[in-house]
Scaffold this motif. Structure first.
Motif, PDB file in Angstrom:
ATOM      1  N   PHE A 150       0.676  -1.288  -0.132  1.00 55.82           N
ATOM      2  CA  PHE A 150       0.012  -0.110   0.154  1.00 55.82           C
ATOM      3  C   PHE A 150       0.906   1.239  -0.025  1.00 55.82           C
ATOM      4  O   PHE A 150       1.977   1.248   0.589  1.00 55.82           O
ATOM      5  N   ARG A 151       0.478   2.352  -0.511  1.00 50.51           N
ATOM      6  CA  ARG A 151       1.122   3.527  -0.461  1.00 50.51           C
ATOM      7  C   ARG A 151       0.292   4.442   0.293  1.00 50.51           C
ATOM      8  O   ARG A 151      -1.024   4.341   0.350  1.00 50.51           O
ATOM      9  N   LEU A 152       0.978   5.523   0.804  1.00 43.40           N
ATOM     10  CA  LEU A 152       0.367   6.555   2.069  1.00 43.40           C
ATOM     11  C   LEU A 152      -0.231   7.503   0.911  1.00 43.40           C
ATOM     12  O   LEU A 152       0.761   8.135   0.212  1.00 43.40           O
ATOM     13  N   GLU A 153      -1.425   8.002   1.083  1.00 47.50           N
ATOM     14  CA  GLU A 153      -1.896   8.779   0.171  1.00 47.50           C
ATOM     15  C   GLU A 153      -2.400  10.199   0.758  1.00 47.50           C
ATOM     16  O   GLU A 153      -2.782  11.138   0.169  1.00 47.50           O
ATOM     17  N   GLY A 154      -2.423  10.169   2.199  1.00 48.01           N
ATOM     18  CA  GLY A 154      -2.952  11.350   2.834  1.00 48.01           C
ATOM     19  C   GLY A 154      -3.275  11.243   4.252  1.00 48.01           C
ATOM     20  O   GLY A 154      -3.078  10.236   5.049  1.00 48.01           O
ATOM     21  N   PHE A 155      -3.710  12.410   4.659  1.00 52.73           N
ATOM     22  CA  PHE A 155      -4.188  12.250   6.068  1.00 52.73           C
ATOM     23  C   PHE A 155      -5.466  12.938   6.288  1.00 52.73           C
ATOM     24  O   PHE A 155      -5.791  13.928   5.613  1.00 52.73           O
ATOM     25  N   SER A 156      -6.329  12.196   7.221  1.00 51.89           N
ATOM     26  CA  SER A 156      -7.714  12.920   7.254  1.00 51.89           C
ATOM     27  C   SER A 156      -8.027  13.248   8.751  1.00 51.89           C
ATOM     28  O   SER A 156      -8.135  12.100   9.601  1.00 51.89           O
ATOM     29  N   PRO A 157      -8.079  14.300   9.096  1.00 50.92           N
ATOM     30  CA  PRO A 157      -8.254  14.748  10.604  1.00 50.92           C
ATOM     31  C   PRO A 157      -9.828  14.262  10.993  1.00 50.92           C
ATOM     32  O   PRO A 157     -10.680  14.492   9.963  1.00 50.92           O
ATOM     33  N   ASP A 158      -9.850  14.018  12.385  1.00 52.53           N
ATOM     34  CA  ASP A 158     -11.207  13.757  12.930  1.00 52.53           C
ATOM     35  C   ASP A 158     -12.013  12.798  11.693  1.00 52.53           C
ATOM     36  O   ASP A 158     -13.178  13.057  11.574  1.00 52.53           O
ATOM     37  N   PHE A 159     -11.348  11.793  11.396  1.00 50.50           N
ATOM     38  CA  PHE A 159     -12.002  10.748  10.370  1.00 50.50           C
ATOM     39  C   PHE A 159     -13.215   9.844  10.674  1.00 50.50           C
ATOM     40  O   PHE A 159     -13.939   9.792  10.079  1.00 50.50           O
ATOM     41  N   LEU A 160     -12.788   9.165  11.868  1.00 49.31           N
ATOM     42  CA  LEU A 160     -13.698   8.046  12.264  1.00 49.31           C
ATOM     43  C   LEU A 160     -13.819   8.295  13.795  1.00 49.31           C
ATOM     44  O   LEU A 160     -13.041   8.722  14.726  1.00 49.31           O
ATOM     45  N   PHE A 161     -15.167   8.080  14.094  1.00 51.64           N
ATOM     46  CA  PHE A 161     -15.612   8.101  15.626  1.00 51.64           C
ATOM     47  C   PHE A 161     -15.171   6.590  16.067  1.00 51.64           C
ATOM     48  O   PHE A 161     -15.864   5.807  16.002  1.00 51.64           O
ATOM     49  N   ILE A 162     -14.179   6.786  17.003  1.00 56.51           N
ATOM     50  CA  ILE A 162     -13.751   5.548  17.590  1.00 56.51           C
ATOM     51  C   ILE A 162     -13.542   5.878  19.160  1.00 56.51           C
ATOM     52  O   ILE A 162     -12.909   6.711  19.537  1.00 56.51           O
ATOM     53  N   ASP A 163     -14.013   5.017  20.110  1.00 55.70           N
ATOM     54  CA  ASP A 163     -13.952   4.989  21.521  1.00 55.70           C
ATOM     55  C   ASP A 163     -14.204   6.399  22.186  1.00 55.70           C
ATOM     56  O   ASP A 163     -13.410   6.935  22.932  1.00 55.70           O
ATOM     57  N   GLY A 164     -15.424   6.945  21.596  1.00 58.24           N
ATOM     58  CA  GLY A 164     -15.860   8.143  22.113  1.00 58.24           C
ATOM     59  C   GLY A 164     -15.136   9.451  21.560  1.00 58.24           C
ATOM     60  O   GLY A 164     -15.686  10.619  21.996  1.00 58.24           O
ATOM     61  N   ALA A 165     -14.472   9.407  20.559  1.00 59.69           N
ATOM     62  CA  ALA A 165     -13.994  10.626  19.849  1.00 59.69           C
ATOM     63  C   ALA A 165     -13.855  10.459  18.533  1.00 59.69           C
ATOM     64  O   ALA A 165     -13.492   9.444  17.845  1.00 59.69           O
TER      65      ALA A 165
END
Length: 187
Positions: A150-165
């Protein structure tokens, strides 16, 4: 250990097969034993009811394909890999979710299993692209997708709601062109 069912694909150490309701007892026991390994990244179902709800959506939703990775030496479930949000047509893409169980971690079983799932996704499902969204601190998961190409394609802030945040994630992807297909036997 789950009842023996045929594999969709096999490698030297693992086989993959579709997730089934019959996997519930072993899956939840393995998830419970693996809490420390999974936290804070992942929260797989640890009760019968939670597993039935999880498996039901994976099994019944045509936009998902769920697999268990099984150790060929004894058949125990080593981990799971899901292809979620499968989109057909011009996109032909899906999003990966996965986890190893503690007894199998660090043995290369998930690397082999991921390779089998990628081959299945690109050859049998006809997908073009798979994406894995990983929290930046999850070194083991990042190492797994790197090994797979896999290649790194980017960064997504606040992307998924996990463990309450809402959690930041890195976007890693692979396309069919990047994945070396297995040679097919002569007809």
């Amino acid at each position: 250990m789950s009842a023996s069912r045929p594999f969709l694909a096999e490698g030297p150490s693992v086989g993959i097969r579709p997730l089934a309701l019959a996997d519930g007892a072993e899956f939840t026991a393995r998830a419970d034993q693996s809490r420390e390994l999974h936290r804070p990244w992942l929260f797989p179902p640890r009760t019968d009811d939670a597993f039935r709800a999880y498996a039901g959506t994976v099994i019944e939703d045509p936009a998902k394909a769920g697999f268990v990775v099984c150790d060929r030496d004894g058949g125990s479930v080593a981990g799971f890999i899901n292809i979620n949000n499968i989109v057909r047509g011009g996109f032909r893409s899906g999003a990966l979710g996965y986890g190893a169980f503690a007894h199998a971690a660090g043995r290369g079983l998930m690397s082999e299993g991921l390779g089998l799932v990628l081959t299945y996704a690109f050859e049998e499902l006809g997908l073009h692209r798979l994406e894995a969204n990983i929290q930046p601190g999850n070194a083991a998961s990042i190492a797994l997708v790197r090994r797979a190409g896999f290649r790194l394609e980017g960064f997504s802030p606040d992307f998924l709601f996990i463990d309450g945040a809402w959690r930041d994630h890195e976007r890693w992807a692979i396309t069919a062109d990047m994945w070396p297909t297995r040679p097919r036997p002569a007809a």
